[in-house]
Design a protein around this motif. Structure first.
Motif, PDB file in Angstrom:
ATOM      1  N   ASN A 144      59.401 -12.666  82.701  1.00  0.00           N
ATOM      2  CA  ASN A 144      59.782 -11.273  82.755  1.00  0.00           C
ATOM      3  C   ASN A 144      60.225 -10.919  84.178  1.00  0.00           C
ATOM      4  O   ASN A 144      59.468 -11.087  85.114  1.00  0.00           O
ATOM      5  CB  ASN A 144      58.588 -10.415  82.345  1.00  0.00           C
ATOM      6  N   PRO A 145      61.435 -10.381  84.349  1.00  0.00           N
ATOM      7  CA  PRO A 145      61.899 -10.082  85.698  1.00  0.00           C
ATOM      8  C   PRO A 145      61.133  -8.957  86.375  1.00  0.00           C
ATOM      9  O   PRO A 145      61.240  -8.770  87.572  1.00  0.00           O
ATOM     10  CB  PRO A 145      63.364  -9.690  85.484  1.00  0.00           C
ATOM     11  N   PHE A 146      60.331  -8.207  85.643  1.00  0.00           N
ATOM     12  CA  PHE A 146      59.557  -7.130  86.241  1.00  0.00           C
ATOM     13  C   PHE A 146      58.152  -7.572  86.606  1.00  0.00           C
ATOM     14  O   PHE A 146      57.320  -6.771  86.970  1.00  0.00           O
ATOM     15  CB  PHE A 146      59.514  -5.924  85.306  1.00  0.00           C
ATOM     16  N   THR A 147      57.846  -8.849  86.492  1.00  0.00           N
ATOM     17  CA  THR A 147      56.513  -9.360  86.790  1.00  0.00           C
ATOM     18  C   THR A 147      56.454 -10.083  88.127  1.00  0.00           C
ATOM     19  O   THR A 147      55.478  -9.982  88.839  1.00  0.00           O
ATOM     20  CB  THR A 147      56.048 -10.297  85.658  1.00  0.00           C
ATOM     21  N   GLU A 148      57.488 -10.842  88.482  1.00  0.00           N
ATOM     22  CA  GLU A 148      57.520 -11.602  89.736  1.00  0.00           C
ATOM     23  C   GLU A 148      58.856 -11.416  90.437  1.00  0.00           C
ATOM     24  O   GLU A 148      59.881 -11.347  89.789  1.00  0.00           O
ATOM     25  CB  GLU A 148      57.360 -13.097  89.460  1.00  0.00           C
ATOM     26  N   TYR A 149      58.792 -11.372  91.757  1.00  0.00           N
ATOM     27  CA  TYR A 149      60.004 -11.290  92.571  1.00  0.00           C
ATOM     28  C   TYR A 149      59.863 -12.251  93.743  1.00  0.00           C
ATOM     29  O   TYR A 149      58.784 -12.386  94.305  1.00  0.00           O
ATOM     30  CB  TYR A 149      60.172  -9.898  93.199  1.00  0.00           C
ATOM     31  N   THR A 150      60.959 -12.880  94.132  1.00  0.00           N
ATOM     32  CA  THR A 150      60.982 -13.681  95.351  1.00  0.00           C
ATOM     33  C   THR A 150      62.311 -13.434  96.050  1.00  0.00           C
ATOM     34  O   THR A 150      63.368 -13.527  95.431  1.00  0.00           O
ATOM     35  CB  THR A 150      60.853 -15.190  95.053  1.00  0.00           C
ATOM     36  N   PHE A 151      62.242 -13.100  97.325  1.00  0.00           N
ATOM     37  CA  PHE A 151      63.435 -12.904  98.135  1.00  0.00           C
ATOM     38  C   PHE A 151      63.276 -13.728  99.402  1.00  0.00           C
ATOM     39  O   PHE A 151      62.228 -13.699 100.033  1.00  0.00           O
ATOM     40  CB  PHE A 151      63.605 -11.429  98.522  1.00  0.00           C
ATOM     41  N   ALA A 152      64.325 -14.462  99.776  1.00  0.00           N
ATOM     42  CA  ALA A 152      64.285 -15.270 100.995  1.00  0.00           C
ATOM     43  C   ALA A 152      65.436 -14.861 101.904  1.00  0.00           C
ATOM     44  O   ALA A 152      66.546 -14.595 101.430  1.00  0.00           O
ATOM     45  CB  ALA A 152      64.379 -16.753 100.658  1.00  0.00           C
ATOM     46  N   TYR A 153      65.151 -14.794 103.198  1.00  0.00           N
ATOM     47  CA  TYR A 153      66.142 -14.374 104.184  1.00  0.00           C
ATOM     48  C   TYR A 153      66.064 -15.267 105.413  1.00  0.00           C
ATOM     49  O   TYR A 153      64.987 -15.720 105.784  1.00  0.00           O
ATOM     50  CB  TYR A 153      65.876 -12.931 104.642  1.00  0.00           C
ATOM     51  N   LYS A 154      67.198 -15.455 106.081  1.00  0.00           N
ATOM     52  CA  LYS A 154      67.221 -16.117 107.383  1.00  0.00           C
ATOM     53  C   LYS A 154      66.684 -15.139 108.413  1.00  0.00           C
ATOM     54  O   LYS A 154      66.926 -13.938 108.318  1.00  0.00           O
ATOM     55  CB  LYS A 154      68.645 -16.517 107.761  1.00  0.00           C
ATOM     56  N   VAL A 155      65.974 -15.661 109.394  1.00  0.00           N
ATOM     57  CA  VAL A 155      65.460 -14.832 110.481  1.00  0.00           C
ATOM     58  C   VAL A 155      66.269 -15.147 111.735  1.00  0.00           C
ATOM     59  O   VAL A 155      66.216 -16.271 112.230  1.00  0.00           O
ATOM     60  CB  VAL A 155      63.959 -15.108 110.746  1.00  0.00           C
ATOM     61  N   PRO A 156      67.026 -14.175 112.256  1.00  0.00           N
ATOM     62  CA  PRO A 156      67.748 -14.411 113.511  1.00  0.00           C
ATOM     63  C   PRO A 156      66.762 -14.675 114.656  1.00  0.00           C
ATOM     64  O   PRO A 156      65.638 -14.169 114.639  1.00  0.00           O
ATOM     65  CB  PRO A 156      68.512 -13.106 113.747  1.00  0.00           C
ATOM     66  N   ALA A 157      67.182 -15.447 115.610  1.00  0.00           N
ATOM     67  CA  ALA A 157      66.321 -15.768 116.760  1.00  0.00           C
ATOM     68  C   ALA A 157      65.909 -14.504 117.508  1.00  0.00           C
ATOM     69  O   ALA A 157      66.600 -13.487 117.461  1.00  0.00           O
ATOM     70  CB  ALA A 157      67.058 -16.718 117.702  1.00  0.00           C
ATOM     71  N   ASP A 158      64.802 -14.584 118.187  1.00  0.00           N
ATOM     72  CA  ASP A 158      64.300 -13.542 119.088  1.00  0.00           C
ATOM     73  C   ASP A 158      63.634 -12.347 118.417  1.00  0.00           C
ATOM     74  O   ASP A 158      63.330 -11.365 119.082  1.00  0.00           O
ATOM     75  CB  ASP A 158      65.395 -13.040 120.044  1.00  0.00           C
ATOM     76  N   TRP A 159      63.390 -12.372 117.121  1.00  0.00           N
ATOM     77  CA  TRP A 159      62.643 -11.293 116.478  1.00  0.00           C
ATOM     78  C   TRP A 159      61.171 -11.680 116.428  1.00  0.00           C
ATOM     79  O   TRP A 159      60.835 -12.826 116.183  1.00  0.00           O
ATOM     80  CB  TRP A 159      63.164 -11.003 115.079  1.00  0.00           C
ATOM     81  N   LYS A 160      60.286 -10.713 116.659  1.00  0.00           N
ATOM     82  CA  LYS A 160      58.851 -11.009 116.743  1.00  0.00           C
ATOM     83  C   LYS A 160      58.044 -10.599 115.511  1.00  0.00           C
ATOM     84  O   LYS A 160      57.017 -11.205 115.226  1.00  0.00           O
ATOM     85  CB  LYS A 160      58.256 -10.312 117.967  1.00  0.00           C
ATOM     86  N   TYR A 161      58.491  -9.562 114.794  1.00  0.00           N
ATOM     87  CA  TYR A 161      57.687  -9.041 113.690  1.00  0.00           C
ATOM     88  C   TYR A 161      58.542  -8.661 112.480  1.00  0.00           C
ATOM     89  O   TYR A 161      59.694  -8.258 112.628  1.00  0.00           O
ATOM     90  CB  TYR A 161      56.923  -7.772 114.113  1.00  0.00           C
ATOM     91  N   PHE A 162      57.928  -8.761 111.312  1.00  0.00           N
ATOM     92  CA  PHE A 162      58.472  -8.183 110.082  1.00  0.00           C
ATOM     93  C   PHE A 162      57.591  -6.983 109.767  1.00  0.00           C
ATOM     94  O   PHE A 162      56.367  -7.096 109.724  1.00  0.00           O
ATOM     95  CB  PHE A 162      58.424  -9.187 108.924  1.00  0.00           C
ATOM     96  N   ARG A 163      58.215  -5.826 109.554  1.00  0.00           N
ATOM     97  CA  ARG A 163      57.468  -4.605 109.253  1.00  0.00           C
ATOM     98  C   ARG A 163      57.995  -3.990 107.968  1.00  0.00           C
ATOM     99  O   ARG A 163      59.190  -4.076 107.671  1.00  0.00           O
ATOM    100  CB  ARG A 163      57.601  -3.606 110.394  1.00  0.00           C
ATOM    101  N   ALA A 164      57.104  -3.355 107.221  1.00  0.00           N
ATOM    102  CA  ALA A 164      57.493  -2.662 105.988  1.00  0.00           C
ATOM    103  C   ALA A 164      56.327  -1.795 105.522  1.00  0.00           C
ATOM    104  O   ALA A 164      55.200  -1.938 106.012  1.00  0.00           O
ATOM    105  CB  ALA A 164      57.861  -3.659 104.893  1.00  0.00           C
ATOM    106  N   THR A 165      56.627  -0.917 104.596  1.00  0.00           N
ATOM    107  CA  THR A 165      55.590  -0.183 103.878  1.00  0.00           C
ATOM    108  C   THR A 165      55.643  -0.694 102.443  1.00  0.00           C
ATOM    109  O   THR A 165      56.668  -0.534 101.765  1.00  0.00           O
ATOM    110  CB  THR A 165      55.847   1.342 103.920  1.00  0.00           C
ATOM    111  N   ILE A 166      54.577  -1.336 102.007  1.00  0.00           N
ATOM    112  CA  ILE A 166      54.574  -1.962 100.689  1.00  0.00           C
ATOM    113  C   ILE A 166      53.793  -1.098  99.694  1.00  0.00           C
ATOM    114  O   ILE A 166      52.916  -0.331 100.065  1.00  0.00           O
ATOM    115  CB  ILE A 166      53.986  -3.387 100.735  1.00  0.00           C
ATOM    116  N   GLY A 167      54.147  -1.251  98.423  1.00  0.00           N
ATOM    117  CA  GLY A 167      53.457  -0.526  97.368  1.00  0.00           C
ATOM    118  C   GLY A 167      54.093  -0.814  96.021  1.00  0.00           C
ATOM    119  O   GLY A 167      55.005  -1.626  95.902  1.00  0.00           O
TER     120      GLY A 167
END
Length: 99
Positions: A2-25
């Motif tokens: 079911n597409p509403f049960t699991e999600y996976t997203f992958a992204y490249k991380v450009p150099a020199d970034w220190k943190y990933f931030r978000a508000t999850i829910g």
């Protein structure tokens, strides 16, 4: 699956970034019988998540995950109520930062 049960997203991380931030829910338009959703963050090809959260309906959390040195980030969510078919995760204001 079911597409509403699991999600996976992958992204490249450009150099020199220190943190990933978000508000999850859990999206407010999901069914209210949902008991929870698991949020996991993986870096590069690691087998274990570097961060993991479980939230219930109407909960949200601001996250800040160190990503220095990583070249890839994978965001994964899974419904903790497998029989419930209409649940959507939110990664609000997701961004890479240095602070």
């Amino acid at each position: 699956m079911n597409p509403f049960t699991e999600y996976t997203f992958a992204y490249k991380v450009p150099a020199d970034w220190k943190y990933f931030r978000a508000t999850i829910g859990i999206d407010i338009n999901s069914k209210y019988s949902v008991t929870g959703m698991s949020f996991q963050i993986y870096l590069d090809d690691d087998a274990a998540p570097v961060a993991e959260y479980t939230l219930k309906m109407f909960e949200s959390q601001d996250i800040k995950v160190p990503i220095s040195g990583a070249s890839k980030i994978k965001l994964y969510t899974a419904n903790t109520t497998p029989r419930e078919s209409f649940v959507r995760a939110t990664w609000g204001d997701a961004r890479l930062t240095n602070d």
